[in-house]
Design a protein around this motif. Structure first.
Motif, mmCIF file in Angstrom:
data_model
loop_
_atom_site.group_PDB
_atom_site.id
_atom_site.type_symbol
_atom_site.label_atom_id
_atom_site.label_comp_id
_atom_site.label_asym_id
_atom_site.label_seq_id
_atom_site.Cartn_x
_atom_site.Cartn_y
_atom_site.Cartn_z
ATOM 1 N N VAL A 42 0.848 -1.204 0.000
ATOM 2 C CA VAL A 42 0.000 0.000 0.000
ATOM 3 C C VAL A 42 0.876 1.244 0.000
ATOM 4 O O VAL A 42 0.613 2.201 -0.745
ATOM 5 C CB VAL A 42 -0.955 -0.008 1.218
ATOM 6 C CG1 VAL A 42 -1.673 1.331 1.355
ATOM 7 C CG2 VAL A 42 -1.960 -1.135 1.103
ATOM 8 N N ASN A 43 1.917 1.238 0.796
ATOM 9 C CA ASN A 43 2.823 2.382 0.860
ATOM 10 C C ASN A 43 3.497 2.624 -0.496
ATOM 11 O O ASN A 43 3.614 3.766 -0.935
ATOM 12 C CB ASN A 43 3.875 2.166 1.950
ATOM 13 C CG ASN A 43 4.675 3.411 2.217
ATOM 14 O OD1 ASN A 43 4.107 4.465 2.502
ATOM 15 N ND2 ASN A 43 5.982 3.310 2.114
ATOM 16 N N GLU A 44 3.919 1.557 -1.162
ATOM 17 C CA GLU A 44 4.554 1.696 -2.473
ATOM 18 C C GLU A 44 3.575 2.242 -3.508
ATOM 19 O O GLU A 44 3.940 3.086 -4.331
ATOM 20 C CB GLU A 44 5.122 0.355 -2.934
ATOM 21 C CG GLU A 44 6.350 -0.057 -2.160
ATOM 22 C CD GLU A 44 6.838 -1.449 -2.523
ATOM 23 O OE1 GLU A 44 6.297 -2.066 -3.471
ATOM 24 O OE2 GLU A 44 7.773 -1.929 -1.845
ATOM 25 N N ILE A 45 2.324 1.777 -3.465
ATOM 26 C CA ILE A 45 1.298 2.285 -4.385
ATOM 27 C C ILE A 45 1.084 3.772 -4.146
ATOM 28 O O ILE A 45 1.026 4.571 -5.094
ATOM 29 C CB ILE A 45 -0.017 1.500 -4.209
ATOM 30 C CG1 ILE A 45 0.158 0.067 -4.726
ATOM 31 C CG2 ILE A 45 -1.165 2.195 -4.924
ATOM 32 C CD1 ILE A 45 -0.982 -0.863 -4.348
ATOM 33 N N GLN A 46 0.975 4.170 -2.898
ATOM 34 C CA GLN A 46 0.751 5.585 -2.584
ATOM 35 C C GLN A 46 1.952 6.446 -2.967
ATOM 36 O O GLN A 46 1.785 7.547 -3.494
ATOM 37 C CB GLN A 46 0.422 5.753 -1.102
ATOM 38 C CG GLN A 46 -0.945 5.223 -0.747
ATOM 39 C CD GLN A 46 -1.277 5.396 0.724
ATOM 40 O OE1 GLN A 46 -0.393 5.418 1.578
ATOM 41 N NE2 GLN A 46 -2.557 5.509 1.031
ATOM 42 N N GLU A 47 3.165 5.964 -2.711
ATOM 43 C CA GLU A 47 4.364 6.730 -3.076
ATOM 44 C C GLU A 47 4.482 6.871 -4.593
ATOM 45 O O GLU A 47 4.837 7.937 -5.095
ATOM 46 C CB GLU A 47 5.616 6.070 -2.495
ATOM 47 C CG GLU A 47 5.743 6.210 -0.999
ATOM 48 C CD GLU A 47 5.824 7.654 -0.538
ATOM 49 O OE1 GLU A 47 6.536 8.450 -1.169
ATOM 50 O OE2 GLU A 47 5.170 7.991 0.461
ATOM 51 N N LEU A 93 -6.210 -5.025 -1.317
ATOM 52 C CA LEU A 93 -6.966 -4.878 -0.072
ATOM 53 C C LEU A 93 -8.394 -5.379 -0.207
ATOM 54 O O LEU A 93 -8.960 -5.396 -1.298
ATOM 55 C CB LEU A 93 -6.999 -3.403 0.349
ATOM 56 C CG LEU A 93 -5.663 -2.719 0.587
ATOM 57 C CD1 LEU A 93 -5.872 -1.235 0.806
ATOM 58 C CD2 LEU A 93 -4.940 -3.346 1.764
ATOM 59 N N GLY A 94 -8.977 -5.703 0.923
ATOM 60 C CA GLY A 94 -10.380 -6.077 0.968
ATOM 61 C C GLY A 94 -11.268 -4.847 0.988
ATOM 62 O O GLY A 94 -10.795 -3.713 1.135
ATOM 63 N N PRO A 95 -12.589 -5.045 0.869
ATOM 64 C CA PRO A 95 -13.522 -3.905 0.804
ATOM 65 C C PRO A 95 -13.469 -2.985 2.028
ATOM 66 O O PRO A 95 -13.510 -1.758 1.883
ATOM 67 C CB PRO A 95 -14.900 -4.560 0.687
ATOM 68 C CG PRO A 95 -14.645 -5.958 0.260
ATOM 69 C CD PRO A 95 -13.267 -6.319 0.717
ATOM 70 N N LEU A 96 -13.376 -3.558 3.221
ATOM 71 C CA LEU A 96 -13.343 -2.714 4.426
ATOM 72 C C LEU A 96 -12.054 -1.906 4.508
ATOM 73 O O LEU A 96 -12.061 -0.747 4.932
ATOM 74 C CB LEU A 96 -13.516 -3.573 5.681
ATOM 75 C CG LEU A 96 -14.869 -4.274 5.818
ATOM 76 C CD1 LEU A 96 -14.874 -5.180 7.041
ATOM 77 C CD2 LEU A 96 -15.985 -3.253 5.900
ATOM 78 N N GLN A 97 -10.949 -2.524 4.100
ATOM 79 C CA GLN A 97 -9.676 -1.808 4.104
ATOM 80 C C GLN A 97 -9.676 -0.700 3.048
ATOM 81 O O GLN A 97 -9.180 0.394 3.304
ATOM 82 C CB GLN A 97 -8.528 -2.782 3.848
ATOM 83 C CG GLN A 97 -8.332 -3.772 4.966
ATOM 84 C CD GLN A 97 -7.396 -4.892 4.584
ATOM 85 O OE1 GLN A 97 -7.386 -5.348 3.446
ATOM 86 N NE2 GLN A 97 -6.601 -5.337 5.546
ATOM 87 N N ARG A 98 -10.234 -0.985 1.877
ATOM 88 C CA ARG A 98 -10.318 0.043 0.830
ATOM 89 C C ARG A 98 -11.182 1.211 1.283
ATOM 90 O O ARG A 98 -10.877 2.361 0.993
ATOM 91 C CB ARG A 98 -10.870 -0.551 -0.466
ATOM 92 C CG ARG A 98 -9.878 -1.378 -1.222
ATOM 93 C CD ARG A 98 -10.340 -1.664 -2.639
ATOM 94 N NE ARG A 98 -11.713 -2.119 -2.744
ATOM 95 C CZ ARG A 98 -12.092 -3.398 -2.772
ATOM 96 N NH1 ARG A 98 -11.207 -4.352 -2.673
ATOM 97 N NH2 ARG A 98 -13.367 -3.709 -2.905
ATOM 98 N N ALA A 99 -12.250 0.909 1.999
ATOM 99 C CA ALA A 99 -13.127 1.974 2.495
ATOM 100 C C ALA A 99 -12.377 2.897 3.452
ATOM 101 O O ALA A 99 -12.665 4.096 3.526
ATOM 102 C CB ALA A 99 -14.353 1.377 3.176
ATOM 103 N N LYS A 100 -11.396 2.347 4.168
ATOM 104 C CA LYS A 100 -10.608 3.167 5.081
ATOM 105 C C LYS A 100 -9.580 4.029 4.348
ATOM 106 O O LYS A 100 -9.303 5.147 4.758
ATOM 107 C CB LYS A 100 -9.856 2.276 6.077
ATOM 108 C CG LYS A 100 -10.699 1.693 7.158
ATOM 109 C CD LYS A 100 -9.809 0.892 8.100
ATOM 110 C CE LYS A 100 -10.533 0.449 9.323
ATOM 111 N NZ LYS A 100 -9.649 -0.261 10.260
#
Length: 123
Positions: free
Chosen positions: A51-56, A95-102
């Protein structure tokens, strides 16, 4: 006279040594970010690192688009929309749906990128 020069040189070296340890800050910042994401999303370190790599990657590409003076504002907006869609697709795979929602802001959530990657929502 030599003692004063040697003493002053030693003092300069002594006081500059703590500054040498600050070269590790970017790595520690990245580690803190990964740790935070792991706790926030309640996931393992590997997923948090992804997730960090995607965001960076998204942030770096966004900076390049914004800095590109040859693009018009509409072209920049279109490029940014594409970057957001790409980032969200990658996060969906990870990520799963709940994690994506966050992690995905409500302003960036689109139904179009889930069903048809060529579709663009017009405003």
């Amino acid at each position: 006279m030599k003692k004063i020069h040697i003493t002053s040189i030693l003092l300069i070296i002594l006081f500059s040594m703590p500054l040498l340890g600050h070269g590790q800050q970017p790595d520690s910042t990245r580690t803190k970010s990964i740790t935070y994401l792991g706790q926030y999303l309640r996931t393992d370190t590997v997923t948090a690192r992804g997730v960090n790599e995607i965001q960076e990657s998204y942030k770096n590409a966004l900076r390049q688009v914004v800095a590109n003076q040859s693009l018009s504002e509409q072209q920049k907006r279109t490029a940014i929309d594409g970057l957001i869609d790409e980032k969200n697709r990658k996060l969906e795979q990870l990520l799963g749906p709940l994690q994506r929602a966050k992690i995905i802001p409500t302003t960036e959530r689109r139904k179009a990128w889930r069903t048809d990657t060529t579709a663009r929502k017009t405003y």
